[in-house]
Scaffold this motif. Structure first.
Motif, PDB file in Angstrom:
ATOM      1  N   LYS A 158       0.821  -1.210   0.000  1.00 35.89           N
ATOM      2  CA  LYS A 158       0.000   0.000   0.000  1.00 35.89           C
ATOM      3  C   LYS A 158       0.855   1.260   0.000  1.00 35.89           C
ATOM      4  N   GLY A 159       0.243   2.363  -0.377  1.00 41.07           N
ATOM      5  CA  GLY A 159       0.943   3.644  -0.373  1.00 41.07           C
ATOM      6  C   GLY A 159       1.297   4.071   1.044  1.00 41.07           C
ATOM      7  N   ASP A 160       2.359   4.852   1.169  1.00 41.23           N
ATOM      8  CA  ASP A 160       2.800   5.314   2.489  1.00 41.23           C
ATOM      9  C   ASP A 160       2.071   6.568   2.953  1.00 41.23           C
ATOM     10  N   TYR A 161       1.199   7.101   2.151  1.00 41.50           N
ATOM     11  CA  TYR A 161       0.528   8.366   2.457  1.00 41.50           C
ATOM     12  C   TYR A 161      -0.822   8.200   3.136  1.00 41.50           C
ATOM     13  N   GLU A 201      -3.367   5.530   5.970  1.00 41.55           N
ATOM     14  CA  GLU A 201      -3.482   4.442   6.938  1.00 41.55           C
ATOM     15  C   GLU A 201      -4.828   3.757   6.754  1.00 41.55           C
TER      16      GLU A 201
END
Length: 126
Positions: free
Chosen positions: A111-114, A116
């Motif tokens: 998943k993207g780090d930007y 949650e």
């Protein structure tokens, strides 16, 4: 019956019967395709009717999968795992109500780090 369309309406579709609970895919390919993550439901090919298929463009994103989008407005509508008997349809393309809820997040290890995930829905790393 559930109905939906692309953004411009050039492609419309109908699904007979209830929708399966959708999942949200967080893999890098789905994120690049959708701009965030891809939420979809799998339906039987026999249950799907597509109107305006002449506007549907297919992109072969891997040896086993093609992705369908509207050639006019660019809306991504389908994820097609060849040669299975099912096809995935973007949840955002359905007209409300869909009468279903997200069942699982998949490929969360990618998943993207930007963002949650805090919705309490089960998460699968793969």
């Amino acid at each position: 019956m559930h109905k939906g369309s692309c953004l411009c309406g050039a492609i419309r579709f109908e699904v007979t019967g209830p929708l399966r609970p959708p999942d949200a895919c967080h893999c890098s390919r789905c994120r690049k395709q959708s701009g965030h993550f891809w939420a979809s439901t799998d339906v039987s090919r026999a249950a799907l009717t597509i109107h305006g298929a002449d506007r549907l463009t297919w992109f072969r994103s891997s040896e086993k999968v093609r992705r369908g989008f509207c050639s006019t407005c660019g809306s991504v509508l389908f994820w097609d795992p060849l040669p299975k008997d099912t096809i995935a349809i973007a949840m955002g393309a359905f007209d409300a109500p869909t009468e279903t809820r997200l069942a699982m997040h998949i490929h969360v290890a990618d998943k993207g780090d930007y963002y949650e995930l805090g919705d309490g829905v089960p998460q699968n790393p793969h």
